[in-house]
Design a protein around this motif. Sequence first.
Motif, short mmCIF file in Angstrom:
data_model
loop_
_atom_site.label_atom_id
_atom_site.label_comp_id
_atom_site.label_asym_id
_atom_site.label_seq_id
_atom_site.Cartn_x
_atom_site.Cartn_y
_atom_site.Cartn_z
N SER A 32 -21.55 -116.69 -6.58
CA SER A 32 -20.44 -116.90 -7.51
C SER A 32 -20.82 -116.71 -8.97
CB SER A 32 -19.87 -118.32 -7.31
OG SER A 32 -20.87 -119.29 -7.53
N CYS A 33 -22.09 -116.49 -9.25
CA CYS A 33 -22.52 -116.31 -10.64
C CYS A 33 -23.60 -115.25 -10.73
CB CYS A 33 -23.05 -117.63 -11.22
SG CYS A 33 -23.66 -117.49 -12.92
N THR B 43 -24.71 -96.00 -17.25
CA THR B 43 -24.13 -95.73 -15.94
C THR B 43 -22.64 -95.42 -16.05
OG1 THR B 43 -23.73 -96.63 -13.74
CG2 THR B 43 -23.73 -98.19 -15.55
N GLU B 44 -22.18 -94.57 -15.16
CA GLU B 44 -20.76 -94.20 -15.19
C GLU B 44 -19.88 -95.23 -14.51
OE1 GLU B 44 -19.70 -90.94 -12.41
OE2 GLU B 44 -21.86 -90.88 -11.96
N TYR B 45 -20.51 -96.22 -13.86
CA TYR B 45 -19.74 -97.22 -13.13
C TYR B 45 -19.69 -98.53 -13.93
CZ TYR B 45 -21.04 -93.84 -9.57
OH TYR B 45 -21.25 -92.68 -8.89
N PHE B 46 -18.54 -98.86 -14.43
CA PHE B 46 -18.40 -100.11 -15.18
C PHE B 46 -16.95 -100.57 -15.13
CE2 PHE B 46 -17.55 -96.72 -18.16
CZ PHE B 46 -16.46 -97.17 -18.89
N SER B 47 -16.75 -101.86 -15.41
CA SER B 47 -15.42 -102.44 -15.47
C SER B 47 -15.35 -103.38 -16.66
CB SER B 47 -15.10 -103.24 -14.19
OG SER B 47 -14.97 -102.38 -13.08
N ASP B 48 -14.21 -103.40 -17.31
CA ASP B 48 -13.99 -104.32 -18.42
C ASP B 48 -13.06 -105.43 -17.95
OD1 ASP B 48 -15.49 -102.95 -20.35
OD2 ASP B 48 -13.86 -101.50 -20.63
N CYS C 185 -24.51 -100.15 -10.33
CA CYS C 185 -25.41 -99.07 -9.95
C CYS C 185 -24.73 -98.03 -9.07
CB CYS C 185 -26.63 -99.64 -9.22
SG CYS C 185 -26.22 -100.37 -7.61
N SER C 186 -23.58 -98.40 -8.49
CA SER C 186 -22.93 -97.50 -7.54
C SER C 186 -21.43 -97.79 -7.51
CB SER C 186 -23.52 -97.69 -6.14
OG SER C 186 -23.21 -98.99 -5.67
N PRO C 187 -20.64 -96.87 -6.98
CA PRO C 187 -19.20 -97.12 -6.86
C PRO C 187 -18.90 -98.26 -5.88
CG PRO C 187 -19.80 -95.05 -5.77
CD PRO C 187 -20.99 -95.48 -6.56
N GLU C 188 -19.77 -98.46 -4.90
CA GLU C 188 -19.56 -99.55 -3.95
C GLU C 188 -19.63 -100.91 -4.64
OE1 GLU C 188 -20.53 -95.95 -1.87
OE2 GLU C 188 -21.68 -97.04 -3.41
N CYS C 189 -20.64 -101.07 -5.52
CA CYS C 189 -20.76 -102.33 -6.25
C CYS C 189 -19.57 -102.54 -7.18
CB CYS C 189 -22.06 -102.36 -7.04
SG CYS C 189 -23.53 -102.67 -6.03
N LYS C 190 -19.13 -101.47 -7.81
CA LYS C 190 -17.97 -101.58 -8.69
C LYS C 190 -16.72 -101.99 -7.91
CE LYS C 190 -15.17 -98.93 -12.01
NZ LYS C 190 -14.02 -99.75 -11.74
N LYS D 106 -16.58 -103.68 -5.09
CA LYS D 106 -16.70 -105.09 -4.70
C LYS D 106 -16.36 -106.01 -5.86
CE LYS D 106 -20.19 -104.50 -1.07
NZ LYS D 106 -21.59 -104.80 -0.67
N PHE D 107 -16.83 -105.63 -7.05
CA PHE D 107 -16.54 -106.44 -8.23
C PHE D 107 -15.04 -106.49 -8.50
CE2 PHE D 107 -15.56 -106.73 -12.73
CZ PHE D 107 -16.26 -107.87 -13.11
N ASP D 108 -14.42 -105.34 -8.48
CA ASP D 108 -12.99 -105.28 -8.78
C ASP D 108 -12.17 -106.09 -7.78
OD1 ASP D 108 -13.47 -103.68 -10.95
OD2 ASP D 108 -13.16 -101.80 -9.87
N ALA D 109 -12.64 -106.15 -6.55
CA ALA D 109 -11.90 -106.87 -5.52
C ALA D 109 -12.19 -108.37 -5.51
CB ALA D 109 -12.22 -106.29 -4.15
N LEU D 110 -13.42 -108.73 -5.88
CA LEU D 110 -13.84 -110.12 -5.73
C LEU D 110 -14.16 -110.82 -7.04
CD1 LEU D 110 -14.77 -112.49 -3.93
CD2 LEU D 110 -17.01 -111.40 -3.81
N GLU D 111 -14.98 -110.20 -7.86
CA GLU D 111 -15.50 -110.90 -9.02
C GLU D 111 -14.44 -111.23 -10.06
OE1 GLU D 111 -18.86 -112.04 -9.64
OE2 GLU D 111 -18.66 -111.80 -7.50
N LYS D 112 -13.38 -110.46 -10.12
CA LYS D 112 -12.33 -110.81 -11.08
C LYS D 112 -11.73 -112.17 -10.76
CE LYS D 112 -10.90 -106.21 -12.63
NZ LYS D 112 -9.79 -105.25 -12.75
N SER D 113 -11.55 -112.44 -9.48
CA SER D 113 -11.00 -113.74 -9.10
C SER D 113 -11.99 -114.85 -9.39
CB SER D 113 -10.63 -113.75 -7.61
OG SER D 113 -11.76 -113.54 -6.81
#
Length: 387
Positions: free
Chosen positions: A81-82, A15-20, A29-34, A36-43
């Motif tokens: 949270s997990c 997939t072209e959508y990923f974050s390290d 699966c989508s830019p929307e999920c990415k 959300k992750f960048d805004a929330l899951e990092k914290s």
Amino acid sequence: MPLDPICKKIISDNTEYFSDYGGKSYYFCSPECKQKFDALEKSVIRLKRNLSEKERISFGKLKKDIIKPGICTLCGACAASCEYITIEDGAPKLVGPCKACGVCYYQCPRTITTEEGLIGSFRFAYAARSAIPEIRGQDGGVVTSLLLYALDEGLIDSAVVTTRSKEEPWKPVPVVAKTREEVLESSGSIYSHSMTLEALMSAIKQGMNSIAFVGTSCNIDAVTKMQKSSYGFLHLFMRAKVLKLGLFCMDTFSYEGIKAVLKSYGITLENVDAMKIRKGKFEITLKDGKQQILDLSEFDEYRSSSCRFCTDLTAENSDISFGGVGSPRGWTTVLTRSALGYEIFNEAVDNGYIEARHLTDDELERVLNLAKMKKVQMYDLNRRQKK
């Protein structure tokens, strides 16, 4: 195949959508999920890392404390949270490796993890002991010393305390102490319940206006209701000021039960000089100086039924709380709660009645650990059914 941590879909790692983050790649699966992750899951990941440095708590603990007893609310906080927790068949389920970061446990609304949640609000925690040579109380004799200071300074005109019956040794008798001698007679712990509220009402009827009340959490709670309830006696009719001095309490036992257990070991209460519960043991000191140490479990059948459901170790509604847990042997743990309690305790220290130092983090942690054991009783449904 990777799992999208947001929507929990299994997706291709092409997939072209990923974050390290933190040396690990996360796929979406989508830019929307990415997004959300960048805004929330990092914290969330940062929180996991911080928690893992403090305490190793796995999903297994959440399962043991919350899910198995049947008290999970299905709010979804753990799954949110997990990425490795999902809700299946009406319960949280681990679907991947657990890192024991504790984040699921700390998000759950049913777990109790804060200091205030475990032992109530307090201003300062101390290890203290009496500075008066003649005082021989339980642990540090601090309650007795504080009462003497309050009497000497005219801050109270009496104290509701528990002493031992002269006719039946070690049977608790609530009394209204008005003199130094009467206060000294009440020193030391008795592990049977004392009906101190009757003595409090007696003190009020005698015209006492400033009263120190010493009791365990259930007695302290009763006084609090008498003060604050719209139908409480102290609220409606009697304007006496009551200083509430709460005693740490894990359990109480019937007087006849204690008597029976000791008798089975050839010990009569007439020959007992002191009693102490410490680390699961019932320590008996005889008048000839000998000691008998029994397993606390031997007293289980005589344990007060109400204690099985009590969750308050430290008498959270008191002005000052006192207990033997946390501090070294010979010292008392003291939690100053109200402004009045804090002021009177520190005045007693300043005037040479009490020696005190601040409780260390490790010592306070021991109090919190025992308080947690007491708190989770309200969730132990199997235990309730068996008893």
